[in-house]
Design a protein around this motif. Structure first.
Motif, short mmCIF file in Angstrom:
data_model
loop_
_atom_site.label_atom_id
_atom_site.label_comp_id
_atom_site.label_asym_id
_atom_site.label_seq_id
_atom_site.Cartn_x
_atom_site.Cartn_y
_atom_site.Cartn_z
N TYR A 1 12.25 43.52 61.08
CA TYR A 1 13.19 44.20 61.93
C TYR A 1 13.49 43.95 62.94
CZ TYR A 1 8.89 47.52 60.01
OH TYR A 1 8.23 47.61 58.96
N GLN A 2 13.94 42.21 63.30
CA GLN A 2 14.68 42.51 64.22
C GLN A 2 15.67 41.90 63.66
OE1 GLN A 2 12.74 42.20 67.56
NE2 GLN A 2 10.79 43.55 65.90
N GLY A 3 16.26 41.19 62.17
CA GLY A 3 17.41 40.50 61.92
C GLY A 3 17.01 39.19 61.76
N GLU A 4 18.82 39.13 61.87
CA GLU A 4 18.37 37.50 61.17
C GLU A 4 19.66 36.57 62.13
OE1 GLU A 4 18.91 36.72 56.41
OE2 GLU A 4 21.62 36.38 57.40
N ILE A 5 19.73 35.27 62.46
CA ILE A 5 20.54 34.42 62.52
C ILE A 5 21.20 33.82 61.96
CG2 ILE A 5 21.17 32.82 64.31
CD1 ILE A 5 19.28 33.94 66.73
N TYR A 6 22.30 33.73 61.31
CA TYR A 6 22.87 32.83 60.51
C TYR A 6 23.48 32.09 60.56
CZ TYR A 6 24.00 31.55 55.40
OH TYR A 6 24.58 30.54 54.38
N ASP A 7 23.70 30.75 60.48
CA ASP A 7 24.87 29.65 61.41
C ASP A 7 25.69 29.01 60.09
OD1 ASP A 7 26.48 27.35 62.11
OD2 ASP A 7 24.54 27.46 63.88
N ALA A 8 26.76 29.44 59.82
CA ALA A 8 27.39 29.40 58.33
C ALA A 8 27.75 27.28 58.44
CB ALA A 8 28.15 29.73 57.99
N ARG A 9 27.30 26.01 59.41
CA ARG A 9 27.57 25.11 59.57
C ARG A 9 26.68 24.17 59.39
NH1 ARG A 9 28.60 25.26 66.43
NH2 ARG A 9 26.01 26.47 66.07
N GLN A 10 25.22 25.09 58.95
CA GLN A 10 23.94 24.24 58.75
C GLN A 10 24.28 23.99 56.69
OE1 GLN A 10 22.64 22.51 60.53
NE2 GLN A 10 23.56 23.20 61.83
N GLU A 11 24.91 25.24 56.72
CA GLU A 11 25.08 25.03 55.02
C GLU A 11 25.11 23.76 53.99
OE1 GLU A 11 26.82 29.77 54.73
OE2 GLU A 11 28.22 27.87 54.51
N ILE A 12 24.84 23.52 53.50
CA ILE A 12 24.40 23.01 52.65
C ILE A 12 25.11 22.91 50.61
CG2 ILE A 12 22.82 21.25 51.99
CD1 ILE A 12 20.90 21.67 53.51
N PRO A 13 26.09 22.63 51.28
CA PRO A 13 26.83 22.33 49.56
C PRO A 13 25.81 22.32 48.01
CG PRO A 13 28.58 22.23 51.05
CD PRO A 13 26.99 22.06 51.97
N ASP A 14 25.94 23.50 47.19
CA ASP A 14 25.22 22.83 46.19
C ASP A 14 23.19 22.56 46.27
OD1 ASP A 14 27.54 23.78 44.59
OD2 ASP A 14 27.98 21.50 45.37
N TRP A 15 23.03 22.85 47.49
CA TRP A 15 21.80 22.61 47.73
C TRP A 15 21.06 22.43 46.76
CZ3 TRP A 15 17.57 25.57 47.77
CH2 TRP A 15 17.66 26.71 47.94
N ASP A 16 20.58 23.73 45.75
CA ASP A 16 20.52 24.77 44.58
C ASP A 16 20.54 23.43 43.03
OD1 ASP A 16 22.52 26.05 44.67
OD2 ASP A 16 21.97 27.72 44.17
N ALA A 17 21.83 23.11 43.23
CA ALA A 17 22.02 22.27 42.19
C ALA A 17 20.98 21.01 41.29
CB ALA A 17 23.42 22.32 41.74
N PRO A 18 21.19 21.30 40.03
CA PRO A 18 20.42 19.96 39.90
C PRO A 18 20.97 18.83 40.06
CG PRO A 18 21.48 20.75 38.10
CD PRO A 18 21.58 21.73 39.52
N GLY A 19 20.47 17.52 40.10
CA GLY A 19 21.47 16.36 41.02
C GLY A 19 20.82 16.21 42.04
N GLU A 20 21.58 14.68 42.81
CA GLU A 20 21.24 14.28 43.59
C GLU A 20 21.48 15.03 44.72
OE1 GLU A 20 22.62 9.54 45.99
OE2 GLU A 20 22.99 10.63 43.53
N THR A 21 20.17 14.92 45.63
CA THR A 21 21.02 16.28 47.11
C THR A 21 21.69 15.40 48.05
OG1 THR A 21 18.91 14.99 48.34
CG2 THR A 21 18.57 16.66 46.99
N VAL A 22 22.09 15.87 48.62
CA VAL A 22 23.58 15.98 50.00
C VAL A 22 22.91 15.73 51.32
CG1 VAL A 22 25.20 15.54 50.83
CG2 VAL A 22 25.10 15.82 48.53
N GLY A 23 22.70 14.87 51.94
CA GLY A 23 22.29 15.52 53.60
C GLY A 23 20.90 14.45 54.01
N GLU A 24 19.89 14.73 54.67
CA GLU A 24 19.32 14.90 55.30
C GLU A 24 17.68 16.12 55.07
OE1 GLU A 24 18.86 13.71 59.51
OE2 GLU A 24 21.31 13.02 59.76
#
Length: 179
Positions: free
Chosen positions: A14-37
């Motif tokens: 009921y409150q809503g959502e805060i979405y920060d597109a700067r925090q997106e991790i490209p291909d985070w759900d793809a198989p293989g090596e993860t990128v980022g921390e």
């Protein structure tokens, strides 16, 4: 199992959502090596109770439609009217600088000055916020909330929005039509 901070910072049905597109991790759900921390997942205690099958179908978008009008009752405040009350959310398209914050507040009524009147929302914030990554045309629609509304107040939009920058997404339980 590993975890990383993603773009959804806050969400509530009921409150809503805060979405920060700067925090997106490209291909985070793809198989293989993860990128980022990425950090090891933390084991949390079970919530308890007994898991049961959901007895109703999920909600789904049954119709998308444009707003019928757009007004600016105060500087930097834009009120979209969808012409009818419905449940769902809006799909936002925006172009602007990295870190710009667009706030979308929903309500079923306006006050006498044409501003959003949220008293009918009771304690629900019914507010979604999108923070731009600043890379061309961006599209956002919330993932973990929905609202009952007719009007959407937009603030923080870089420039002046048009009728084409919002689209209503009507959702309801995906039951089969019987009549």
């Amino acid at each position: 199992w590993t975890t990383a901070r993603g773009p959804i910072g806050v969400n509530g049905i009921y409150q809503g959502e805060i979405y920060d597109a700067r925090q997106e991790i490209p291909d985070w759900d793809a198989p293989g090596e993860t990128v980022g921390e990425w950090k090891p997942a933390v084991i949390a205690p079970s919530p308890g109770g007994c898991m049961r099958v959901q007895v109703m179908p999920p909600i789904k978008i049954s119709r998308r439609f444009p707003p019928v009008s757009l007004n600016s009752p105060a500087p930097g405040v834009y009120i979209y009217d969808f012409g009818q009350n419905f449940t769902g959310w809006v799909r936002l398209t925006v172009r602007g600088p990295r870190g710009a914050r667009v706030t979308l507040r929903d309500s079923e009524v306006l006050d006498d000055n044409g501003m959003l009147d949220t008293r009918i929302n009771r304690s629900a914030r019914a507010t979604d916020t999108y923070i731009l990554k600043g890379s061309g045309l961006e599209t956002y629609e919330p993932r973990f909330t929905y609202h009952g509304f007719r009007y959407v107040e937009v603030t923080g939009y870089p420039g002046a929005p048009t009728l084409h920058n919002l689209e209503g997404c009507f959702v309801h339980t995906a039951v089969e039509q019987t009549g």
